[in-house]
Design a protein around this motif. Sequence first.
Motif, short mmCIF file in Angstrom:
data_model
loop_
_atom_site.label_atom_id
_atom_site.label_comp_id
_atom_site.label_asym_id
_atom_site.label_seq_id
_atom_site.Cartn_x
_atom_site.Cartn_y
_atom_site.Cartn_z
N UNK A 38 19.11 -79.33 -18.67
CA UNK A 38 17.76 -79.09 -18.19
C UNK A 38 16.77 -79.56 -19.24
N UNK A 39 15.80 -80.36 -18.80
CA UNK A 39 14.67 -80.71 -19.66
C UNK A 39 13.68 -79.57 -19.52
N UNK A 40 13.64 -78.70 -20.52
CA UNK A 40 12.83 -77.49 -20.43
C UNK A 40 11.65 -77.58 -21.39
N UNK A 41 10.48 -77.25 -20.86
CA UNK A 41 9.29 -77.18 -21.70
C UNK A 41 8.71 -75.78 -21.60
N UNK A 42 8.23 -75.30 -22.73
CA UNK A 42 7.61 -73.98 -22.82
C UNK A 42 6.25 -74.17 -23.47
N UNK A 43 5.22 -73.64 -22.82
CA UNK A 43 3.87 -73.75 -23.37
C UNK A 43 3.27 -72.36 -23.48
N UNK A 44 2.56 -72.12 -24.57
CA UNK A 44 1.84 -70.87 -24.77
C UNK A 44 0.45 -71.21 -25.29
N UNK A 45 -0.55 -70.90 -24.49
CA UNK A 45 -1.95 -71.16 -24.84
C UNK A 45 -2.17 -72.60 -25.31
N UNK A 46 -1.55 -73.54 -24.60
CA UNK A 46 -1.78 -74.95 -24.88
C UNK A 46 -0.81 -75.59 -25.86
N UNK A 47 -0.02 -74.82 -26.58
CA UNK A 47 0.97 -75.37 -27.50
C UNK A 47 2.30 -75.49 -26.77
N UNK A 48 2.84 -76.72 -26.73
CA UNK A 48 4.03 -76.98 -25.93
C UNK A 48 5.19 -77.45 -26.80
N UNK A 49 6.37 -77.02 -26.41
CA UNK A 49 7.61 -77.50 -27.02
C UNK A 49 8.57 -77.83 -25.88
N UNK A 50 9.28 -78.94 -26.01
CA UNK A 50 10.22 -79.34 -24.97
C UNK A 50 11.54 -79.75 -25.61
N UNK A 51 12.62 -79.47 -24.90
CA UNK A 51 13.93 -79.91 -25.35
C UNK A 51 14.91 -79.88 -24.19
N UNK A 52 16.03 -80.56 -24.38
CA UNK A 52 17.11 -80.56 -23.39
C UNK A 52 18.07 -79.43 -23.75
N UNK A 53 18.37 -78.61 -22.76
CA UNK A 53 19.23 -77.45 -22.99
C UNK A 53 20.21 -77.25 -21.84
N UNK A 54 21.29 -76.53 -22.13
CA UNK A 54 22.20 -76.02 -21.11
C UNK A 54 21.97 -74.52 -21.07
N UNK A 55 21.48 -74.02 -19.96
CA UNK A 55 21.14 -72.61 -19.83
C UNK A 55 22.39 -71.85 -19.40
N UNK A 56 22.72 -70.80 -20.13
CA UNK A 56 23.92 -70.03 -19.82
C UNK A 56 23.62 -68.80 -18.98
N UNK A 57 22.42 -68.25 -19.08
CA UNK A 57 22.06 -67.02 -18.36
C UNK A 57 21.06 -67.35 -17.24
N UNK A 58 21.55 -67.99 -16.18
CA UNK A 58 20.67 -68.41 -15.09
C UNK A 58 20.06 -67.23 -14.34
N UNK A 59 20.78 -66.13 -14.20
CA UNK A 59 20.19 -64.98 -13.49
C UNK A 59 18.98 -64.45 -14.27
N UNK A 60 19.04 -64.49 -15.59
CA UNK A 60 17.90 -64.08 -16.41
C UNK A 60 16.77 -65.12 -16.33
N UNK A 61 17.13 -66.40 -16.32
CA UNK A 61 16.14 -67.47 -16.25
C UNK A 61 15.34 -67.42 -14.95
N UNK A 62 16.01 -67.04 -13.85
CA UNK A 62 15.37 -67.00 -12.53
C UNK A 62 14.97 -65.58 -12.11
#
Length: 184
Positions: free
Chosen positions: A61-85
């Motif tokens: 997954x190409x995942x990006x996280x932004x908080x108040x305009x500051x963004x970080x992105x990376x490729x990850x394999x998510x293991x806890x999908x029930x938590x993610x969704x």
Amino acid sequence: MYWYNTIKETFVTTSVLLLLSGSYACNKPEIKETGAELKYFDLKGYFKQQADQLKQANPEVNKSVAHNGTTEAKKVHITAWSQELNLFAESDINKPAWRSSYAVKSNADSIIYTALSPELKTRQVIIRKNGANVTEIAIFNSAHNFLYNTTERLVYMPGKYYSIDKNQKVKVMGANDYRIKGNF
């Protein structure tokens, strides 16, 4: 990585405040579903199924996280999908006390559930379909009390992406904007 830890600390602090203040905002006890037939689309069941499928497929997954305009992105394999969704599943509107709380508008390719009462957190759920297949789910949540205001826009497109846009305004702590997007 610094801002990621800051987001995490802010989120934990905000969550604790929200949990403490939540008892003031609740005016209806939650009644657990006891095998009764569901009246509305089963968000909880759908996202459990999606989490199980994604856990098994283990997509990058190409995942990006932004908080108040500051963004970080990376490729990850998510293991806890029930938590993610989890925010999607928590927006389920199939509580017995809410059986007549949503207006339903449907046509050939979509179903729209709209809250009839301003007290309901989940304001609107839009399910788009192509035949029997879900192509998109959009959820709009809003919660307000004397300590905070929170709005959420959740979008899930199976096999394409999911996004969570959240705006929180907490008295004393100020405002925070969060955006999480995962592209499959």
